[in-house]
Design a protein around this motif. Structure first.
Motif, mmCIF file in Angstrom:
data_model
loop_
_atom_site.group_PDB
_atom_site.id
_atom_site.type_symbol
_atom_site.label_atom_id
_atom_site.label_comp_id
_atom_site.label_asym_id
_atom_site.label_seq_id
_atom_site.Cartn_x
_atom_site.Cartn_y
_atom_site.Cartn_z
ATOM 1 N N GLY A 21 -11.371 1.498 7.244
ATOM 2 C CA GLY A 21 -10.234 2.293 6.710
ATOM 3 C C GLY A 21 -9.475 2.466 5.759
ATOM 4 O O GLY A 21 -9.371 1.013 5.303
ATOM 5 N N PHE A 23 -5.485 3.976 4.206
ATOM 6 C CA PHE A 23 -4.545 5.036 4.411
ATOM 7 C C PHE A 23 -4.172 5.723 3.554
ATOM 8 O O PHE A 23 -4.964 5.610 1.923
ATOM 9 C CB PHE A 23 -3.819 3.603 4.471
ATOM 10 N N LYS A 27 -4.035 3.068 0.117
ATOM 11 C CA LYS A 27 -3.970 2.256 -0.008
ATOM 12 C C LYS A 27 -4.884 1.574 0.711
ATOM 13 O O LYS A 27 -5.723 2.140 1.660
ATOM 14 C CB LYS A 27 -2.707 1.606 1.193
ATOM 15 N N SER A 29 -7.790 -0.818 3.165
ATOM 16 C CA SER A 29 -6.900 -1.233 4.610
ATOM 17 C C SER A 29 -7.933 -2.830 4.558
ATOM 18 O O SER A 29 -8.386 -3.198 3.177
ATOM 19 C CB SER A 29 -7.772 -1.262 6.296
ATOM 20 N N ASP A 30 -7.673 -4.013 5.535
ATOM 21 C CA ASP A 30 -7.996 -5.537 5.074
ATOM 22 C C ASP A 30 -9.420 -5.357 4.923
ATOM 23 O O ASP A 30 -10.603 -6.019 4.059
ATOM 24 C CB ASP A 30 -7.765 -6.723 6.276
ATOM 25 N N LYS A 33 -10.273 -4.340 1.498
ATOM 26 C CA LYS A 33 -9.442 -5.388 0.577
ATOM 27 C C LYS A 33 -11.022 -6.462 0.266
ATOM 28 O O LYS A 33 -11.622 -6.415 -1.449
ATOM 29 C CB LYS A 33 -8.575 -5.472 0.787
ATOM 30 N N GLY A 54 -7.349 8.669 1.951
ATOM 31 C CA GLY A 54 -6.399 8.739 2.697
ATOM 32 C C GLY A 54 -5.823 9.528 4.169
ATOM 33 O O GLY A 54 -5.864 8.341 5.335
ATOM 34 N N LEU A 78 -7.046 7.044 7.732
ATOM 35 C CA LEU A 78 -6.119 6.676 8.442
ATOM 36 C C LEU A 78 -4.979 7.376 8.677
ATOM 37 O O LEU A 78 -3.770 6.688 9.523
ATOM 38 C CB LEU A 78 -6.007 5.219 8.371
ATOM 39 N N ALA A 81 0.108 3.616 7.233
ATOM 40 C CA ALA A 81 0.330 3.208 7.631
ATOM 41 C C ALA A 81 0.914 3.108 8.413
ATOM 42 O O ALA A 81 0.366 2.318 9.996
ATOM 43 C CB ALA A 81 0.024 2.196 6.435
ATOM 44 N N PHE A 111 -11.898 -1.425 12.999
ATOM 45 C CA PHE A 111 -10.831 -0.811 13.771
ATOM 46 C C PHE A 111 -9.980 -1.232 14.947
ATOM 47 O O PHE A 111 -9.014 -1.674 14.877
ATOM 48 C CB PHE A 111 -11.680 0.559 13.864
ATOM 49 N N LEU A 114 -7.129 -3.699 13.019
ATOM 50 C CA LEU A 114 -5.702 -2.786 13.314
ATOM 51 C C LEU A 114 -4.761 -2.828 13.288
ATOM 52 O O LEU A 114 -4.986 -2.653 14.923
ATOM 53 C CB LEU A 114 -6.122 -1.356 12.820
#
Length: 493
Positions: A21, A23, A27, A29-30, A33, A54, A78, A81, A111, A114
């Protein structure tokens, strides 16, 4: 399709595609990253290039990233956020599955990890399983060459070990609802020369054998003994014999009053003597989608072995014109003893439902919910996004509305005020079967309400939501998700 929970390192996972994902505002997502660190910033480079902003539902496929075992990484937008909710998660996951190339048999995603406000891991995994099955559904077309199934065979949900037990429950729930939706779609999509009342009766017996339900399939003689004169008035013009199907899922306590689901089962609706226009009349095979949704719910109930008592009632027949058909001006006597002046034979759904609603009294139900593709007026009022909801009990209505929101299968409550009842007045019978063009969906519900005085009752008009027209013509399986969400909530009490 198989579903599993995995807590392995995502970059080491051997799967055909990793779903990641992004954002809005680029940005990460975890998971994005984590993979970005493993791939020497390949993901952030793709995002910074402007190929992935995003925005919700957008996708970008990255291939053969160094440091990742999976040959494909699919970036999925997504949206914002702080605005992501379960509805948005469903939509983005559906968009991702639709974007998968033919070579992807196995998919993995985080997912369910999240963070969504007031949404549990169980709810998220259930939604993912349900969407995966729905997005990969293939129409059961009657063709010389069989339809190729969707290539996606398995979905792995990436989660911490501590969440595994909760996630497993969610997957089971989502798979069961997804299978119920698929059955409802299958039945609705069948041609009416195959999906006849007799065929539905056999399918009920097959379902009962598979899951241990109690089932009765009543033929015309048995229906006549019940004095269901309104129901029989609709079937009079058809060569196909009617059936009245009674299914019982009895897994609750003996003292527990059942929830009764009543599904309209008109397997083809010509309108009868009040003949419909020819254009798009083929779609009147979908006039049994209320019945199909009851079948779908019972499929899901059987899979989950839900500890509830649920009864399914399906009056099913064709509405055809012939020398024997009911005519405008005829008067029918319903099972309740109330008489009905038939002003329009195309308002037939309420005529079969009213006798089924009277039959429901014998179960002393906790609640009765009927589901019907009942009125074109509901489509004009609400379009194709939400189902119309009418109820004689505010608590029942509230529970169904909340269930629809939870399931992403929404309904909107319409008025059921006494002001409208006078439109059904008749000089010759206790009531007419139509109340004129004004407030057509409301007067249809008012008609049904006259047969539901002895219990809490709700009516779902799914004329706008049960199927799609045009290029994507086909059944939707709604409102199986709404009904199962409601029943799951009842079981949890």
């Amino acid at each position: 399709m198989e579903f599993s929970i995995k807590s392995t390192s995502p970059e080491k996972l051997r799967t055909d595609c990793l779903l990641v994902g992004i954002f809005e505002g680029r940005k990460l997502s975890d998971l994005a990253k984590l993979l970005d660190g493993a791939t020497e910033k390949a993901i952030s480079a793709a995002v910074k290039s402007g190929d992935m902003e995003g925005k919700a539902g957008t996708t970008l496929m990255l291939r053969q990233l160094a440091g990742v075992a999976a040959p494909r990484v699919l970036l999925v937008g997504l949206g914002k956020a702080d605005e992501l909710n379960l509805k948005g998660l469903r939509a983005s996951f559906r968009a991702a599955i639709k974007a998968l190339p033919a070579g992807v048999d196995h998919l993995a995603t985080d997912f369910a990890a999240l963070a969504l406000k007031k949404v549990s891991v169980q709810q998220k995994t259930a939604a993912l399983a349900e969407v995966a099955l729905d997005a990969t559904y293939k129409v059961n077309a009657v063709k010389e060459k069989s339809v190729e199934p969707h290539p996606l065979q398995s979905v792995s949900v990436l989660l911490e070990k501590s969440a595994q037990a909760e996630a497993e429950l969610g997957l089971k729930q989502g798979q069961s609802v997804g299978q119920g939706v698929a059955l409802a779609k299958d039945l609705g999509n069948l041609p009416p020369n195959i999906c006849t009342p007799s065929y539905l009766g056999k399918q009920a017996e097959k379902l009962a054998k598979e899951y241990g339900f109690k089932v009765e399939v009543l033929d015309q003689a048995a229906i006549e003994k019940l004095n269901m004169g309104s129901f029989l008035g609709v079937t009079r013009g058809s060569e196909e014999p009617p059936r009245f199907i009674v299914m019982q899922h009895l897994h609750g306590k003996k003292s527990q009053k059942p929830v009764v689901l009543v599904g309209k089962g008109i397997t083809f609706d010509t309108g009868g003597i009040s003949l419909k226009p020819g254009a798009e009349m083929d779609e009147m095979k979908y006039d049994m989608c209320g019945a199909a949704s009851v079948f779908g719910v019972f499929k899901a109930l059987g899979e989950l072995k839900l500890p509830l008592n649920v009864v399914g009632l399906i009056p099913t027949c064709e509405n055809m014109p012939s020398g024997r058909a009911t005519k405008p001006g005829d008067i029918l006597t319903s099972m309740s003893g109330q008489t009905i002046e038939v002003l329009n034979t195309d308002a037939e759904g309420r005529l079969i439902l009213c006798d089924a609603l009277t039959y429901a009294e014998r179960f002393e139900p906790a609640a009765v919910i009927d589901i019907a593709t009942l009125t074109g007026a509901c489509v004009i009022a609400l379009g194709h996004h939400v189902s119309g909801l009418f109820a004689n009990n505010d608590q029942l209505a509230k529970a169904l509305l909340e269930a629809g929101e939870q399931a992403g299968d929404r309904a909107w409550q319409m008025p059921l005020w006494d002001d409208y009842q006078a439109q059904l007045d008749s000089n010759f019978a206790d009531m007419a079967n139509i109340g004129g063009r004004a407030a057509g969906s409301i007067t249809a519900a008012c008609f049904l309400s006259r047969y539901t005085k002895k219990y809490d009752w709700a009516h779902l008009d799914i004329a706008g939501t049960a199927w799609k027209s045009g290029k994507e013509k086909g059944g939707t399986g709604r409102p199986v998700p709404l009904l199962m969400s409601y029943l799951l909530a009842q079981a949890a009490q």
